[in-house]
Design a protein around this motif. Structure first.
Motif, PDB file in Angstrom:
ATOM      1  N   SER A  20      49.881  43.043  57.385  1.00 46.32           N
ATOM      2  CA  SER A  20      50.507  42.143  56.419  1.00 46.32           C
ATOM      3  C   SER A  20      49.859  40.777  56.495  1.00 46.32           C
ATOM      4  O   SER A  20      49.402  40.350  57.558  1.00 46.32           O
ATOM      5  CB  SER A  20      52.007  42.001  56.709  1.00 46.32           C
ATOM      6  OG  SER A  20      52.666  43.232  56.583  1.00 46.32           O
ATOM      7  N   LEU A  28      51.273  32.569  46.492  1.00 55.20           N
ATOM      8  CA  LEU A  28      50.248  33.606  46.411  1.00 55.20           C
ATOM      9  C   LEU A  28      49.828  33.871  44.966  1.00 55.20           C
ATOM     10  O   LEU A  28      48.725  34.355  44.718  1.00 55.20           O
ATOM     11  CB  LEU A  28      50.790  34.891  47.040  1.00 55.20           C
ATOM     12  CG  LEU A  28      49.827  36.036  47.246  1.00 55.20           C
ATOM     13  CD1 LEU A  28      48.726  35.636  48.219  1.00 55.20           C
ATOM     14  CD2 LEU A  28      50.568  37.262  47.754  1.00 55.20           C
ATOM     15  N   ASN A  52      44.513  38.415  41.295  1.00 52.80           N
ATOM     16  CA  ASN A  52      45.852  37.858  41.132  1.00 52.80           C
ATOM     17  C   ASN A  52      46.388  38.049  39.730  1.00 52.80           C
ATOM     18  O   ASN A  52      47.605  38.117  39.537  1.00 52.80           O
ATOM     19  CB  ASN A  52      45.881  36.371  41.481  1.00 52.80           C
ATOM     20  CG  ASN A  52      44.953  35.539  40.606  1.00 52.80           C
ATOM     21  OD1 ASN A  52      43.851  35.951  40.303  1.00 52.80           O
ATOM     22  ND2 ASN A  52      45.385  34.371  40.205  1.00 52.80           N
ATOM     23  N   SER A  70      47.225  45.950  48.687  1.00 55.09           N
ATOM     24  CA  SER A  70      48.262  45.750  47.678  1.00 55.09           C
ATOM     25  C   SER A  70      48.867  44.366  47.884  1.00 55.09           C
ATOM     26  O   SER A  70      48.621  43.713  48.895  1.00 55.09           O
ATOM     27  CB  SER A  70      49.339  46.832  47.781  1.00 55.09           C
ATOM     28  OG  SER A  70      49.974  46.796  49.045  1.00 55.09           O
ATOM     29  N   ARG A  71      49.646  43.931  46.906  1.00 52.25           N
ATOM     30  CA  ARG A  71      50.271  42.616  47.013  1.00 52.25           C
ATOM     31  C   ARG A  71      51.665  42.651  46.440  1.00 52.25           C
ATOM     32  O   ARG A  71      51.958  43.404  45.505  1.00 52.25           O
ATOM     33  CB  ARG A  71      49.426  41.549  46.310  1.00 52.25           C
ATOM     34  CG  ARG A  71      49.260  41.733  44.812  1.00 52.25           C
ATOM     35  CD  ARG A  71      48.191  40.777  44.260  1.00 52.25           C
ATOM     36  NE  ARG A  71      48.593  39.384  44.356  1.00 52.25           N
ATOM     37  CZ  ARG A  71      47.747  38.359  44.407  1.00 52.25           C
ATOM     38  NH1 ARG A  71      46.444  38.581  44.367  1.00 52.25           N
ATOM     39  NH2 ARG A  71      48.190  37.112  44.466  1.00 52.25           N
ATOM     40  N   ASP A  72      52.523  41.795  46.992  1.00 59.49           N
ATOM     41  CA  ASP A  72      53.876  41.603  46.502  1.00 59.49           C
ATOM     42  C   ASP A  72      54.045  40.098  46.326  1.00 59.49           C
ATOM     43  O   ASP A  72      54.353  39.379  47.291  1.00 59.49           O
ATOM     44  CB  ASP A  72      54.884  42.173  47.498  1.00 59.49           C
ATOM     45  CG  ASP A  72      56.316  42.090  46.994  1.00 59.49           C
ATOM     46  OD1 ASP A  72      56.584  41.296  46.068  1.00 59.49           O
ATOM     47  OD2 ASP A  72      57.170  42.813  47.533  1.00 59.49           O
ATOM     48  N   ASN A  73      53.832  39.627  45.111  1.00 63.28           N
ATOM     49  CA  ASN A  73      53.889  38.175  44.876  1.00 63.28           C
ATOM     50  C   ASN A  73      55.284  37.602  45.125  1.00 63.28           C
ATOM     51  O   ASN A  73      55.416  36.442  45.498  1.00 63.28           O
ATOM     52  CB  ASN A  73      53.431  37.849  43.457  1.00 63.28           C
ATOM     53  CG  ASN A  73      51.917  37.972  43.299  1.00 63.28           C
ATOM     54  OD1 ASN A  73      51.183  38.173  44.272  1.00 63.28           O
ATOM     55  ND2 ASN A  73      51.450  37.866  42.070  1.00 63.28           N
ATOM     56  N   ASP A  76      55.152  36.796  48.511  1.00 62.26           N
ATOM     57  CA  ASP A  76      53.962  36.030  48.908  1.00 62.26           C
ATOM     58  C   ASP A  76      53.185  36.739  50.011  1.00 62.26           C
ATOM     59  O   ASP A  76      52.696  36.106  50.962  1.00 62.26           O
ATOM     60  CB  ASP A  76      54.333  34.610  49.368  1.00 62.26           C
ATOM     61  CG  ASP A  76      54.610  33.667  48.202  1.00 62.26           C
ATOM     62  OD1 ASP A  76      55.378  32.713  48.382  1.00 62.26           O
ATOM     63  OD2 ASP A  76      54.052  33.899  47.108  1.00 62.26           O
ATOM     64  N   THR A  77      53.040  38.038  49.874  1.00 67.59           N
ATOM     65  CA  THR A  77      52.430  38.839  50.936  1.00 67.59           C
ATOM     66  C   THR A  77      51.433  39.841  50.358  1.00 67.59           C
ATOM     67  O   THR A  77      51.677  40.436  49.308  1.00 67.59           O
ATOM     68  CB  THR A  77      53.502  39.586  51.748  1.00 67.59           C
ATOM     69  OG1 THR A  77      54.404  38.628  52.322  1.00 67.59           O
ATOM     70  CG2 THR A  77      52.879  40.411  52.866  1.00 67.59           C
ATOM     71  N   VAL A  78      50.333  39.996  51.072  1.00 67.08           N
ATOM     72  CA  VAL A  78      49.325  41.010  50.771  1.00 67.08           C
ATOM     73  C   VAL A  78      49.281  41.993  51.935  1.00 67.08           C
ATOM     74  O   VAL A  78      49.438  41.591  53.096  1.00 67.08           O
ATOM     75  CB  VAL A  78      47.938  40.366  50.563  1.00 67.08           C
ATOM     76  CG1 VAL A  78      46.870  41.422  50.355  1.00 67.08           C
ATOM     77  CG2 VAL A  78      47.979  39.420  49.361  1.00 67.08           C
ATOM     78  N   CYS A  95      42.817  37.538  56.608  1.00 67.73           N
ATOM     79  CA  CYS A  95      42.891  37.449  55.160  1.00 67.73           C
ATOM     80  C   CYS A  95      42.608  35.998  54.750  1.00 67.73           C
ATOM     81  O   CYS A  95      42.752  35.070  55.545  1.00 67.73           O
ATOM     82  CB  CYS A  95      44.217  37.927  54.612  1.00 67.73           C
ATOM     83  SG  CYS A  95      45.646  37.106  55.310  1.00 67.73           S
TER      84      CYS A  95
END
Length: 128
Positions: A20, A28, A52, A70-73, A76-78, A95
């Motif tokens: 993470s 993000l 993004n 993958s990302r979860d805006n 605020d985490t990739v 990262c």
């Protein structure tokens, strides 16, 4: 203002880990993000990246089919899901944000090196 990586550890060959990368002090939403790694005595290399605006993903050849970024805006985490790990994947994983107006594909295709908000890294060791 930086990323904070977590999720590293010791795993046997063929095993899996999920890394993470949480943005601290910035949003993000504004950045494409890349995952990088550096093994002892070797240069840092780009592993994967994610856009993004369109969420498109890019991978270096040696991890294609095994790693998923993958990302979860909202958080605020990739993430970097790593499967079928090999001893040669052993490295410190970092990262960083891709500067605006730079295409995220450069993470895995070029020596571009002006990334932003580097984290402290997380150690991944693949060994039996």
């Amino acid at each position: 203002v930086q990323f904070v990586e977590s999720g590293g550890g010791l795993v046997q060959p063929g095993g899996s880990l999920r890394l993470s990368c949480a943005a601290s002090g910035f949003s993000l939403d504004d950045y494409a993000v890349g995952w990088f790694r550096q093994a002892p005595g070797k240069e840092r290399e780009g592993v994967a990246s994610i856009g993004n605006t369109d969420g498109r993903t890019y991978y270096r050849n040696s991890v294609k089919g095994r790693f998923t970024i993958s990302r979860d805006n909202a958080k605020d985490t990739v993430y970097l899901e790593m499967n079928n790990l090999k001893p040669e994947d052993t490295a410190v994983y970092y990262c960083a944000a891709v500067p605006p107006n730079i295409h995220p594909i450069v993470v895995v295709t070029s020596s571009f090196d002006e990334y932003m908000h580097w984290g402290q890294g997380t150690q991944v060791t693949v060994s039996s």
